[in-house]
Design an enzyme around this catalytic site. Structure first.
Site, PDB file in Angstrom:
ATOM      1  N   CYS A   2     -66.172  24.530  29.598  1.00  0.00           N
ATOM      2  CA  CYS A   2     -65.800  25.270  30.788  1.00  0.00           C
ATOM      3  C   CYS A   2     -64.316  25.088  31.055  1.00  0.00           C
ATOM      4  CB  CYS A   2     -66.603  24.783  31.997  1.00  0.00           C
ATOM      5  SG  CYS A   2     -68.398  24.803  31.749  1.00  0.00           S
ATOM      6  N   ARG A  53     -67.503  28.623  34.368  1.00  0.00           N
ATOM      7  CA  ARG A  53     -68.605  28.097  33.566  1.00  0.00           C
ATOM      8  C   ARG A  53     -68.885  28.932  32.326  1.00  0.00           C
ATOM      9  NH1 ARG A  53     -75.080  27.511  34.939  1.00  0.00           N
ATOM     10  NH2 ARG A  53     -75.509  25.978  33.297  1.00  0.00           N
ATOM     11  N   ALA A  55     -71.961  28.773  30.124  1.00  0.00           N
ATOM     12  CA  ALA A  55     -73.276  28.144  30.225  1.00  0.00           C
ATOM     13  C   ALA A  55     -73.804  27.766  28.844  1.00  0.00           C
ATOM     14  CB  ALA A  55     -74.248  29.087  30.925  1.00  0.00           C
ATOM     15  N   ASN A  79     -65.875  19.772  32.459  1.00  0.00           N
ATOM     16  CA  ASN A  79     -65.694  20.555  31.241  1.00  0.00           C
ATOM     17  C   ASN A  79     -66.148  19.711  30.057  1.00  0.00           C
ATOM     18  OD1 ASN A  79     -64.737  22.102  29.069  1.00  0.00           O
ATOM     19  ND2 ASN A  79     -62.647  21.344  29.282  1.00  0.00           N
ATOM     20  N   ILE A 301     -63.005  31.981   7.232  1.00  0.00           N
ATOM     21  CA  ILE A 301     -61.919  32.953   7.143  1.00  0.00           C
ATOM     22  C   ILE A 301     -61.293  32.845   5.759  1.00  0.00           C
ATOM     23  CG2 ILE A 301     -59.578  33.479   7.938  1.00  0.00           C
ATOM     24  CD1 ILE A 301     -61.555  34.507   9.846  1.00  0.00           C
ATOM     25  N   GLY A 375     -65.944  20.082  11.311  1.00  0.00           N
ATOM     26  CA  GLY A 375     -65.827  18.853  10.524  1.00  0.00           C
ATOM     27  C   GLY A 375     -64.564  18.064  10.776  1.00  0.00           C
TER      28      GLY A 375
END
Length: 648
Positions: A2, A53, A55, A79, A301, A375
């Site tokens: 958040c 928020r 969620a 957060n 990517i 990772g």
């Protein structure tokens, strides 16, 4: 995941004024929390909190924030994620606590009620930043997780104490003063990021990882305390290393990592993972897939330039593990389209060029999942960077020969004209390595400079530094921070352990984790990093060097785990990193853009940099006599950030 923001004011203001300030600040963080916006204030006490928020746990209104403790004493904006909240919840229920919903935020508030803030922080395992108001004592608490996965800025602006997940929120308050911190700018040019506790703005700071701040509303006094010390973790690990065979250590790591990943896969929204095809991300994905019955969603990517493309290796790993894989090959044009967005994405000047593919990867993942495991942390914890080994060789050489001999050799090399040294050094290296070596003389002169520095800290600083030239920032002096002042060496640690320790203090939180957080949050995506859980960090600190380095490139325990799930030929390849071809972009499609930003008249008018030094680097780079791309990228990222912030 958040966004939070708020302020404490020493002047009483009407509630309408306070809520208007809050709304302006909160609106800048919508990308961090598009699902709900909440705000609360107590104008008579001067405190105001706002929350955006995203969620993840308990999607119902019972998970909305700001949230009050059941007793009414505490109110929080939070957060992050507390991964062990179910264990804590059971412990609190045994004490008679009851819960309305099933969010980790509600568990945190109950913990503060029963154990207090310091003891609760020691119990939390997670990634987080939060602001907590104690209505009984009239104290504000700000806290940040152990490693620094989640950001938190704070600082006084006149009579107002501002705080928030990103600088853009603080800037919307009418008390904001837009003053550039030239001392922090010197750190940006050294590292291409600004280390905590500094920020690009004067009097605004980053809360350091593993610490919490207490603001007493009555006296306006601020105190910062440490609740977790990575240094102590390292010292404890050195004093009590794991015993047994390397295979047994790898098995212990696998067992703990599997439990950590299982816990971090808990969410009420779709979960996936970044997959580069390297050791770290492949290990995380392999264990995820071994836990999960259906195919894990993975994302990669790719670039058409072979030297920068890892997509084919990631695809091979994905096919072997049978994940639900999505890959996107990005053209140079698509990557370059991200550059104008960087100032808003990264919020303060930030110049790790892998910021571009990281953003594109997060954008790709965010289209299909709300949470992605990563990772990150494997290189720092298990000795995976090549610079560790080159610095180890350097220090061992320094210890083998008398220092006067080092100085004499260094002075001799530095007297040789560059025009002569480059071809001679390049020819010699080609003879012995059968490979072309660009700017070999330049690198040899750098090595000569290394010989003049005797301590490990000095050698490390040089290795990770870009601009070393004096006077590049007008009026700027490098301030104290963890890498040059306040972090003494691990007395009983090896060279490798000290290097890992230094990286964990600054490079990991202030570069890698900041990059991932901002890129993901710009796409409303939560990232979770299993290798940086408390249990894994503390176990890794007990694994001896000899085990991490059983493989020539380090990370043997992770390689051992991965070999059980993926054939070694799919993952054993030279480390590429998540890079983009900045060197050639600045000599091609970005040259005109860079020319404008590096224009001497512009730089002199702004007054931040020595325009002559910058122009000399730019000329040498465009004429291909020096690769100054990383140095120039730092200048360019500041200039494009400055231009953007002056316009907004």
């Amino acid at each position: 995941m958040c966004g939070l923001t708020g302020f404490f004011s020493r002047k009483i203001q009407p509630e309408s004024t306070v809520m208007d300030e809050l709304q302006r600040m909160s609106s800048t963080l919508r990308h961090r929390g598009p699902d709900y916006e909440g705000a609360w204030s107590d104008p008579q006490r001067g405190i105001a909190l706002a929350h955006r928020r995203l969620a993840i746990q308990d999607l119902s209104p019972l998970g909305h924030q700001p949230m009050f403790s059941r007793c009414g004493r505490f109110v929080i904006v939070f957060n992050g994620e507390i991964y062990n909240f179910l264990d804590l919840k059971m412990e609190l229920q045994a004490k008679g606590e009851t819960f309305q919903g099933h969010s980790d935020t509600e568990v945190m508030l109950a913990a503060f009620t029963h154990w207090g803030v310091p003891d609760s922080l020691e119990r939390f395992d997670g990634m987080f930043s939060f602001a907590l108001w104690d209505r009984h004592t009239q104290k504000l608490y700000l806290a940040r997780d152990r490693i620094g996965e989640k950001p938190l800025y704070y600082g006084w602006q006149g009579n107002t104490f501002l705080f928030g997940s990103e600088l853009k929120a603080l800037r919307r308050h009418r008390a904001w003063r837009n003053e550039i911190n030239r001392d922090a700018l010197t750190l940006l040019l050294r590292h291409n990021y600004i280390p905590a506790p500094h920020s690009i703005f004067t009097d605004i700071h980053k809360l350091s990882p593993g610490t919490f701040l207490i603001l007493d509303a009555g006296s306006a006094h601020i105190e910062i305390r440490t609740y977790w010390s990575y240094r102590k973790v390292c010292e404890d690990g050195i004093a009590d290393p794991l015993t047994g065979s390397p295979e047994e250590m790898a098995e212990a790591l696998e067992s703990r990592l599997r439990a950590t990943i299982k816990r971090q896969m808990i969410a009420d929204v779709p979960v996936g993972a970044f997959l580069s095809g390297g050791i770290d991300s492949s290990t995380v994905v392999a264990l995820m897939q071994s836990i999960h019955a259906s195919p894990v969603k993975t994302f990669t990517i790719g670039f058409s330039e072979g030297d920068y493309n890892e997509a084919s290796q990631a695809k091979a790993v994905s096919e072997h593990l049978k994940t639900d894989h999505t890959e996107l090959y990005v053209s140079p044009e698509q990557a370059l389209e991200v550059v104008p967005q960087l100032p808003q994405i990264y919020d303060e000047p930030f110049a790790d060029s892998s910021q571009i593919p990281t953003y594109l990867l997060a954008k790709l993942a965010g289209e299909k999942v709300t949470v992605a495991l990563s990772g990150d942390g494997g290189d720092e914890l298990f000795c995976g960077y090549s610079r560790y080994f080159s610095l180890q060789r350097h220090m061992e050489t320094m210890q083998r020969y008398p220092r006067p001999l080092h100085r004499a050799g260094a002075r001799l090399l530095k007297r040789i004209p560059k025009s002569l040294l480059d071809p001679v050094a390049g020819s010699a290296l080609r003879l012995f390595t059968q490979r072309s070596h660009h700017h070999a003389g330049e690198r040899l002169r750098d090595r000569a400079d290394d010989w003049l520095h005797a301590s490990l800290r000095e050698a490390y600083q040089r290795k990770i530094s870009y601009w070393r030239e004096a006077g590049i920032v007008h009026g700027g002096r490098e301030p104290d921070y963890v890498l040059n002042d306040t972090a003494p060496a691990l007395v009983n640690g090896s060279i490798l352990q000290n290097l890992q320790y230094l990286d964990m203090l600054s490079y990991l939180p202030d570069d890698i984790l900041a990059k991932v957080d901002r890129a993901a949050m710009a796409n409303s995506l939560e990232t979770r990093i299993p290798l940086l859980s408390r249990e894994i960090i503390e176990l890794a600190a007990r694994i001896p060097d000899r085990v991490n380095t059983l493989h020539a490139d380090g990370k043997w325990p992770l390689r051992r785990i991965l070999s059980k799930y993926v054939p070694e030929e799919l993952t054993e390849r030279p480390k590429q990193g998540f890079a983009v071809p900045v060197r050639e972009w600045l000599r091609g499609p970005l040259q005109r853009w860079a020319d404008d930003l590096l224009d001497p008249a512009r730089l002199k008018h702004e007054g931040y940099f020595d325009a002559d030094q910058v122009q000399e680097k730019w000329r040498r780079h465009t004429r291909r006599t020096e690769d100054a791309s990383f140095k120039l990228w730092g200048i360019l990222m500041f200039e494009t950030w400055l231009e953007s912030w002056q316009q907004n």
